[in-house]
Design an enzyme around this catalytic site. Sequence first.
Site, PDB file in Angstrom:
ATOM      1  N   SER A 283       0.878  -1.175   0.000  1.00 18.57           N
ATOM      2  CA  SER A 283       0.000   0.000   0.000  1.00 18.57           C
ATOM      3  C   SER A 283       0.907   1.214   0.000  1.00 18.57           C
ATOM      4  O   SER A 283       1.279   1.736   1.052  1.00 18.57           O
ATOM      5  CB  SER A 283      -0.909  -0.016   1.229  1.00 18.57           C
ATOM      6  OG  SER A 283      -1.851  -1.054   1.123  1.00 18.57           O
TER       7      SER A 283
ATOM      8  N   LYS B   3      -6.065   2.981  -3.408  1.00 18.74           N
ATOM      9  CA  LYS B   3      -5.915   2.248  -2.152  1.00 18.74           C
ATOM     10  C   LYS B   3      -5.894   3.213  -0.976  1.00 18.74           C
ATOM     11  O   LYS B   3      -6.566   2.981   0.039  1.00 18.74           O
ATOM     12  CB  LYS B   3      -4.626   1.417  -2.167  1.00 18.74           C
ATOM     13  CG  LYS B   3      -4.322   0.670  -0.865  1.00 18.74           C
ATOM     14  CD  LYS B   3      -5.309  -0.467  -0.603  1.00 18.74           C
ATOM     15  CE  LYS B   3      -5.247  -1.008   0.812  1.00 18.74           C
ATOM     16  NZ  LYS B   3      -4.421  -2.153   1.006  1.00 18.74           N
TER      17      LYS B   3
ATOM     18  N   LYS C 233      -0.456   5.117   8.374  1.00 22.76           N
ATOM     19  CA  LYS C 233       0.387   5.470   7.215  1.00 22.76           C
ATOM     20  C   LYS C 233      -0.481   5.700   5.987  1.00 22.76           C
ATOM     21  O   LYS C 233      -0.308   6.667   5.248  1.00 22.76           O
ATOM     22  CB  LYS C 233       1.403   4.345   6.981  1.00 22.76           C
ATOM     23  CG  LYS C 233       2.369   4.547   5.832  1.00 22.76           C
ATOM     24  CD  LYS C 233       1.987   3.730   4.598  1.00 22.76           C
ATOM     25  CE  LYS C 233       1.918   2.237   4.861  1.00 22.76           C
ATOM     26  NZ  LYS C 233       1.389   1.493   3.686  1.00 22.76           N
TER      27      LYS C 233
END
Lengths: 295, 295, 295, 295
Positions: free
Chosen positions: D96, D171, D240
């Site tokens: 990701s 994403k 994150k």
Amino acid sequence: MNIAFLGLGAIGRPMATRIAAAKLPLTVWNRTAERAADFARTSGARHAATPADAARDADVIVTCLSTSPDVYSLLDGPDGLLAGMKRGSTLVDCTSGDPGTSRRIAQRLSEAGATFIDAPVSGGVTGAEKGTLTIMVGGDAAVLDRVRPVLETFGQKIVHCGDVGAGDTVKAVNQAFLAIHLLSAAEGLATLVKEGVDPTKALEVINASSGRSNSSMNLIPERVLTRAFPRTFRLALLEKDIGIAADMARENRVPAPVTQLTADVFRIARGELGEIADHVEIVKLVEQWAGVEIA
Amino acid sequence: MNIAFLGLGAIGRPMATRIAAAKLPLTVWNRTAERAADFARTSGARHAATPADAARDADVIVTCLSTSPDVYSLLDGPDGLLAGMKRGSTLVDCTSGDPGTSRRIAQRLSEAGATFIDAPVSGGVTGAEKGTLTIMVGGDAAVLDRVRPVLETFGQKIVHCGDVGAGDTVKAVNQAFLAIHLLSAAEGLATLVKEGVDPTKALEVINASSGRSNSSMNLIPERVLTRAFPRTFRLALLEKDIGIAADMARENRVPAPVTQLTADVFRIARGELGEIADHVEIVKLVEQWAGVEIA
Amino acid sequence: MNIAFLGLGAIGRPMATRIAAAKLPLTVWNRTAERAADFARTSGARHAATPADAARDADVIVTCLSTSPDVYSLLDGPDGLLAGMKRGSTLVDCTSGDPGTSRRIAQRLSEAGATFIDAPVSGGVTGAEKGTLTIMVGGDAAVLDRVRPVLETFGQKIVHCGDVGAGDTVKAVNQAFLAIHLLSAAEGLATLVKEGVDPTKALEVINASSGRSNSSMNLIPERVLTRAFPRTFRLALLEKDIGIAADMARENRVPAPVTQLTADVFRIARGELGEIADHVEIVKLVEQWAGVEIA
Amino acid sequence: MNIAFLGLGAIGRPMATRIAAAKLPLTVWNRTAERAADFARTSGARHAATPADAARDADVIVTCLSTSPDVYSLLDGPDGLLAGMKRGSTLVDCTSGDPGTSRRIAQRLSEAGATFIDAPVSGGVTGAEKGTLTIMVGGDAAVLDRVRPVLETFGQKIVHCGDVGAGDTVKAVNQAFLAIHLLSAAEGLATLVKEGVDPTKALEVINASSGRSNSSMNLIPERVLTRAFPRTFRLALLEKDIGIAADMARENRVPAPVTQLTADVFRIARGELGEIADHVEIVKLVEQWAGVEIA
């Protein structure tokens, strides 16, 4: 002019001391009776057993409690203020209150032939001790004029802001500014420290620049950089105050995202830091979150 | 000591005027050449055709542009600063810059045998005209000492904050405070006006209380209550500045919700109010949202 | 069982139509009398001139108005509900209300020998037409059981959530989720479009992934990507609903920063977009702020 | 077609297992060599000592690490991917990641005659085990077609979103939605519990209404109401991810206040709950702040 003073807390006690020092006839009452007894012993004031008793002969009754509902709760019952207050007397509420409750109190007193002004103060314990408090007043101007000699014993700047509740509204907004300035100062200074900048240097510059505030000029240097964090004004009370400001914004349909967010951060802080933490300890919460000490 | 000055904007021009008035040998350059020509005509300064030309004989090159990338973009090419700067010269960047770009510029200059300090200023057009700016400096202390006589022509308080970029960091945080104080002042005062309180009265009290700031003491009374809203410092630049502070907080993993939110509100305001709006016009956005005028 | 239905708005009218179709004896009332007259003409229902008149012989009175205070305001006066309601009857309030006012209404009815349940619905105009609404109920379980046949004419899933007000609380939180999902979907999709990603592709992925919601699966594809933006449920009402959820969070001292912030953004949106905008038009506000169209 | 797989973490390992089960020739590498050796032993894959060694004969190299910089850091040095990759091979990065770093990696590979697609996945450990992952792909469509057989061993829905980086952007936004839905669900449910409503009842209604999301339908019932809180996907990684989405919004000048605020709350949560907490444990932070358990 007989005075009654109810609420001998951190700010209330030095205010009452100034009234006593001005040789005004003074009766005091406090929920924890010992504090009132102690005060009476050293000041020569009379110690009343109940709010009704304190109010009995008073021309002016000054209250200084934590919240407006605390004041409201003193009104009723056989020992309540209304059982003792005489017609024509005035309740001067120095609590940092909310305007809605103040208006309800004023209405109750009006039915009993008495008057009400909300008169929250700013300036802290030191200001109370020195008699240099700023007092923001809501209520009838003629009533304010009548009680002004009492206010002048502990206040320096006395401003009539409008009708009943106006003092509360101005106080709440002042407190919101204080809360926002403190929180944002912590965010910025934590960042600077992590960037390797000495916060004393940073404040030297900022306090000569457009970003300065009472918080950056006084509170942070005196209480944070020194790590002293004295406990002079409870964070729990500031949380209550900014909550009043946030409520007022919503009730007036004023989008106030910074105020609302800061109110929520103080709500978190009150839970995390507890009821006795000082308001400046909001900085410690940011320090914990950021993993850095502003020093 | 020969000086070059690049960037004769709202703040840059009066700064350059002070350098010229101090009888320091001065060459000026500006992207819009006419402004430089005009300045040269009235001040006796030399007008350079390119950054390289301006830098040719300069010991100290002062830049005052909108952003650090603007400064960086002057470095390269046949007409760029690096083509003209001599070894041992110093670039003093008074732009309200970002520390990352400043460090990259310093690195490039270092490879060319020159030095760099970031030296953003605070105090506005008036401060520049009077020579009373506050200057926050990042870089080598010895380099600062060497260029100090130039800084003293337009600055009163000159503070060495740390290594290259430190001046930018302190400036960005100062600007974040300014932005937050303005926005929250608008939220609070809009609420008070809707509560029926005269904002002049409210500020009289707040400015004697714990919630005061430079915004509440100067900007709001002079520019909002008067409805003057002079255009002295663009909201677009303050949006850029608080954006730098918000970026720094994130890069240092400092949770800074009030700073981040205010940065986003200024982003909205810049879109809604346009590129030439003054920074204090953020108040107008809140007024529009609240349906009230703070007056 | 005689039924009265008050409030023939966008949702109320198809709900009343289902009751009439179920051959339950029905009397209707609406503030704008013409709507009720029109409904009576086509459905065979009786048209009452006043709330009191509507309530006269009713065993179950269903209200479907904009806000709880709107319902409360129907109680009193010679034409008010309380003047007509018989002992043992039940008021079923399908308004998306606030629990505090619902409790006050329940108290008033209780004094008159009547019962109250709050029964807000979810499912929109289509759900009302098809009789597939979800109904969240607060109040006494036995009372719910008694009126269940009426609810079943328009509702499919009927859930007893707790005491009076519980239906309102669940509805308000559902609406807060809806508002937050819509606003955050707009933020994310505006970003993707500016990154050059086709929003249809993005939603194809997201709707098969962990970030999906009713908004991303239904509202955005059907109403935003098509640019149809039909007006089925007013943004002003969703703003009211998330405001109730935000109030509840504060009253319960639940820090809820995302809810509070979204409530404020909807407050802004209601001002900017007006009273008749649809709730999905919050996306247009983000589009305007971002300078991009999600299409 | 020879495959190399680098990164045998929680998701990577079951993905590699599916590739091995599909009888594709497989070489594996992992920073902690023991995990790769162990995997090789049970799966029949070859265990490479270095990234260069893993890449040597591979036509397709799949990476599945924590962050894009982690992938970038594998490129260089004598043991790095670029030392081993052959011309014409493709790096499929299932991390990701962030689009900026992905573009830099693609550029580096392009200079070496290799191609890159970013192909982050959604569906969790279970999806990886069952081969039902959703894969969002950025990069050249022809390259995607060539590696599709590999992706189909572990993915069910494979969507080409755009150029290199597009998979990362979609994403990141999906993850932002997940984070926002979880946090706001906690806010709302904590409020309902304090109002005395059973959260199971509340979710029964909400999940049949307009406020439902993947979080309210699956994560909260399975992991929160049961108090199971399994550790399947680290909060640190979701922090994150939403940070990437928040950065993208800012870089594209999209005001995204809810995304920014949620990113900051997750930053706080990561500090308070630590690196191994599961993403759903954000609920525990709200529970702590609210002083209530959602159960």
